[in-house]
Design a protein around this motif. Structure first.
Motif, PDB file in Angstrom:
ATOM      1  N   VAL A 124     -15.037  19.779 -17.544  1.00  0.00           N
ATOM      2  CA  VAL A 124     -14.452  20.223 -16.424  1.00  0.00           C
ATOM      3  C   VAL A 124     -13.008  19.091 -15.634  1.00  0.00           C
ATOM      4  CG1 VAL A 124     -15.176  20.975 -14.003  1.00  0.00           C
ATOM      5  CG2 VAL A 124     -16.358  21.902 -15.811  1.00  0.00           C
ATOM      6  N   TYR A 125     -13.777  18.226 -15.122  1.00  0.00           N
ATOM      7  CA  TYR A 125     -12.812  16.600 -15.025  1.00  0.00           C
ATOM      8  C   TYR A 125     -12.934  15.687 -15.889  1.00  0.00           C
ATOM      9  CZ  TYR A 125     -12.754  19.066 -10.387  1.00  0.00           C
ATOM     10  OH  TYR A 125     -12.756  20.151  -9.568  1.00  0.00           O
ATOM     11  N   LYS A 126     -11.605  14.797 -16.218  1.00  0.00           N
ATOM     12  CA  LYS A 126     -11.481  13.544 -16.172  1.00  0.00           C
ATOM     13  C   LYS A 126     -11.166  12.722 -15.087  1.00  0.00           C
ATOM     14  CE  LYS A 126      -8.570  12.513 -19.967  1.00  0.00           C
ATOM     15  NZ  LYS A 126      -7.170  12.675 -20.709  1.00  0.00           N
ATOM     16  N   LEU A 127     -12.324  11.722 -14.691  1.00  0.00           N
ATOM     17  CA  LEU A 127     -12.133  10.746 -13.387  1.00  0.00           C
ATOM     18  C   LEU A 127     -12.061   9.985 -13.689  1.00  0.00           C
ATOM     19  CD1 LEU A 127     -14.870  10.695 -12.141  1.00  0.00           C
ATOM     20  CD2 LEU A 127     -14.615  13.290 -12.388  1.00  0.00           C
ATOM     21  N   THR A 128     -12.090   8.923 -13.091  1.00  0.00           N
ATOM     22  CA  THR A 128     -11.920   7.653 -13.148  1.00  0.00           C
ATOM     23  C   THR A 128     -11.863   7.401 -11.486  1.00  0.00           C
ATOM     24  OG1 THR A 128     -10.941   4.908 -14.084  1.00  0.00           O
ATOM     25  CG2 THR A 128      -9.547   7.332 -13.407  1.00  0.00           C
ATOM     26  N   TYR A 129     -12.055   5.442 -11.599  1.00  0.00           N
ATOM     27  CA  TYR A 129     -12.329   5.336 -10.048  1.00  0.00           C
ATOM     28  C   TYR A 129     -11.077   4.093 -10.564  1.00  0.00           C
ATOM     29  CZ  TYR A 129     -16.111   7.178  -7.436  1.00  0.00           C
ATOM     30  OH  TYR A 129     -17.287   7.901  -6.585  1.00  0.00           O
ATOM     31  N   VAL A 130     -10.664   2.974  -9.932  1.00  0.00           N
ATOM     32  CA  VAL A 130      -9.925   2.238  -9.704  1.00  0.00           C
ATOM     33  C   VAL A 130      -9.733   1.263  -8.079  1.00  0.00           C
ATOM     34  CG1 VAL A 130      -7.813   3.554 -11.431  1.00  0.00           C
ATOM     35  CG2 VAL A 130      -6.924   3.219  -8.686  1.00  0.00           C
ATOM     36  N   ARG A 131      -9.686   0.315  -7.958  1.00  0.00           N
ATOM     37  CA  ARG A 131      -9.485  -0.597  -7.376  1.00  0.00           C
ATOM     38  C   ARG A 131      -8.161  -0.233  -6.974  1.00  0.00           C
ATOM     39  NH1 ARG A 131     -13.664  -2.414  -4.305  1.00  0.00           N
ATOM     40  NH2 ARG A 131     -14.918  -2.627  -6.165  1.00  0.00           N
ATOM     41  N   GLY A 132      -7.573  -0.026  -5.890  1.00  0.00           N
ATOM     42  CA  GLY A 132      -6.559  -0.394  -5.804  1.00  0.00           C
ATOM     43  C   GLY A 132      -5.448  -1.650  -4.303  1.00  0.00           C
ATOM     44  N   ALA A 174       0.948  -1.322  -0.225  1.00  0.00           N
ATOM     45  CA  ALA A 174      -0.017  -0.446  -0.284  1.00  0.00           C
ATOM     46  C   ALA A 174       0.556   1.357   0.297  1.00  0.00           C
ATOM     47  CB  ALA A 174      -0.459   0.054   1.894  1.00  0.00           C
ATOM     48  N   ILE A 175       2.446   1.191   0.547  1.00  0.00           N
ATOM     49  CA  ILE A 175       2.724   2.957   0.722  1.00  0.00           C
ATOM     50  C   ILE A 175       3.562   2.627  -0.174  1.00  0.00           C
ATOM     51  CG2 ILE A 175       5.102   3.389   1.603  1.00  0.00           C
ATOM     52  CD1 ILE A 175       4.169   1.789   4.714  1.00  0.00           C
ATOM     53  N   ALA A 176       3.665   1.515  -1.099  1.00  0.00           N
ATOM     54  CA  ALA A 176       4.472   1.847  -2.496  1.00  0.00           C
ATOM     55  C   ALA A 176       3.427   2.408  -2.911  1.00  0.00           C
ATOM     56  CB  ALA A 176       4.614  -0.128  -3.265  1.00  0.00           C
ATOM     57  N   PHE A 177       2.670   1.362  -3.629  1.00  0.00           N
ATOM     58  CA  PHE A 177       1.215   2.606  -4.843  1.00  0.00           C
ATOM     59  C   PHE A 177       1.207   3.714  -4.762  1.00  0.00           C
ATOM     60  CE2 PHE A 177      -3.241   3.397  -5.079  1.00  0.00           C
ATOM     61  CZ  PHE A 177      -3.314   3.170  -6.154  1.00  0.00           C
ATOM     62  N   PHE A 178       0.752   4.428  -2.971  1.00  0.00           N
ATOM     63  CA  PHE A 178       0.544   5.772  -2.776  1.00  0.00           C
ATOM     64  C   PHE A 178       1.232   6.766  -2.857  1.00  0.00           C
ATOM     65  CE2 PHE A 178      -3.641   3.730  -0.143  1.00  0.00           C
ATOM     66  CZ  PHE A 178      -4.235   4.161  -1.094  1.00  0.00           C
ATOM     67  N   THR A 179       2.649   6.199  -2.434  1.00  0.00           N
ATOM     68  CA  THR A 179       3.803   6.825  -2.842  1.00  0.00           C
ATOM     69  C   THR A 179       4.235   6.753  -4.255  1.00  0.00           C
ATOM     70  OG1 THR A 179       5.458   4.566  -2.326  1.00  0.00           O
ATOM     71  CG2 THR A 179       5.017   6.108  -0.727  1.00  0.00           C
ATOM     72  N   ASP A 180       4.000   5.554  -4.921  1.00  0.00           N
ATOM     73  CA  ASP A 180       4.646   5.651  -6.707  1.00  0.00           C
ATOM     74  C   ASP A 180       3.077   7.014  -7.123  1.00  0.00           C
ATOM     75  OD1 ASP A 180       6.543   4.821  -6.762  1.00  0.00           O
ATOM     76  OD2 ASP A 180       5.642   3.009  -7.045  1.00  0.00           O
ATOM     77  N   LEU A 181       1.822   6.896  -6.875  1.00  0.00           N
ATOM     78  CA  LEU A 181       1.298   7.733  -6.832  1.00  0.00           C
ATOM     79  C   LEU A 181       2.169   9.761  -6.245  1.00  0.00           C
ATOM     80  CD1 LEU A 181      -2.457   6.743  -6.155  1.00  0.00           C
ATOM     81  CD2 LEU A 181      -1.077   7.215  -8.503  1.00  0.00           C
ATOM     82  N   ALA A 202      -0.262   3.203 -11.222  1.00  0.00           N
ATOM     83  CA  ALA A 202      -1.808   2.755 -11.021  1.00  0.00           C
ATOM     84  C   ALA A 202      -1.367   1.446 -11.377  1.00  0.00           C
ATOM     85  CB  ALA A 202      -2.988   3.245 -10.792  1.00  0.00           C
ATOM     86  N   ALA A 203      -1.629   1.336 -13.221  1.00  0.00           N
ATOM     87  CA  ALA A 203      -1.216   0.186 -13.607  1.00  0.00           C
ATOM     88  C   ALA A 203      -0.268  -0.876 -13.273  1.00  0.00           C
ATOM     89  CB  ALA A 203      -1.510   0.396 -15.503  1.00  0.00           C
ATOM     90  N   ARG A 204       1.384  -0.422 -12.853  1.00  0.00           N
ATOM     91  CA  ARG A 204       2.122  -0.805 -12.089  1.00  0.00           C
ATOM     92  C   ARG A 204       2.164  -1.840 -11.412  1.00  0.00           C
ATOM     93  NH1 ARG A 204       5.315   4.268 -14.520  1.00  0.00           N
ATOM     94  NH2 ARG A 204       5.109   4.807 -12.013  1.00  0.00           N
ATOM     95  N   HIS A 205       1.196  -1.113 -10.667  1.00  0.00           N
ATOM     96  CA  HIS A 205       0.738  -1.777  -9.164  1.00  0.00           C
ATOM     97  C   HIS A 205      -0.100  -2.922  -9.588  1.00  0.00           C
ATOM     98  CE1 HIS A 205       3.212   0.095  -6.644  1.00  0.00           C
ATOM     99  NE2 HIS A 205       3.051   1.402  -7.469  1.00  0.00           N
ATOM    100  N   GLY A 206      -0.247  -3.047 -10.237  1.00  0.00           N
ATOM    101  CA  GLY A 206      -2.182  -3.917 -11.166  1.00  0.00           C
ATOM    102  C   GLY A 206      -3.772  -3.856 -11.092  1.00  0.00           C
TER     103      GLY A 206
END
Length: 145
Positions: A122-130, A18-25, A105-109
């Motif tokens: 106004v926004y481009k947006l999406t939900y990803v499953r982290g 989880a730390i790797a995912f969020f720090t990469d973001l 995000a894709a690098r983390h699957g």
């Protein structure tokens, strides 16, 4: 009475992933610790509470996530939350480049639940499953270009 949002706490299966995912973001780790004892039992409301924790912060210094991986009591796996379920189910981030954020995000699957939407130009947006099934909303403000 003054009130301020301090952080959002999220229980995870694997703290390092989880730390790797969020720090990469782009978030940074402010600190890590292992907590237990009477004070945590009282604060959290669980007897024998024992967890590894990490506090992360957004680059602007305003948003914080507290991630925790339970040692005791044993973590309880649940089905991934759906966007229409009652209760807290996502954390949202503004990003400068949604395509770059999705590549990270894709690098983390982790991939969009359906695709990338355009909300009224106004926004481009999406939900990803982290990691650990966390729903993460990514939004790029199109008015800043």
């Amino acid at each position: 009475m003054a009130i301020k949002l301090e952080n959002v706490g999220i229980a995870v299966e694997n703290l390092d992933a989880a730390i790797a995912f969020f720090t990469d973001l782009g978030l940074t780790v402010l600190g890590r610790d292992t907590v237990s004892g009477e004070w945590t039992d009282t604060a959290v409301g669980l007897d024998g509470n024992h967890a590894n924790i990490a506090m992360l912060q957004t680059p602007d210094g305003h948003g914080r996530l507290e991630l925790f991986e339970y040692i005791h009591p044993e973590a309880i796996a649940t089905s991934p939350t759906l966007p229409n379920e009652i209760g807290m189910h996502r954390v949202a981030f503004s990003v400068d480049d949604i395509d770059e954020a999705l590549a990270v995000a894709a690098r983390h699957g982790c991939h969009p639940l359906r695709g990338v939407a355009n909300y009224q130009d106004v926004y481009k947006l999406t939900y990803v499953r982290g990691p650990s099934g966390i729903i993460v909303m990514l939004a790029e403000d199109l008015t800043k270009s």
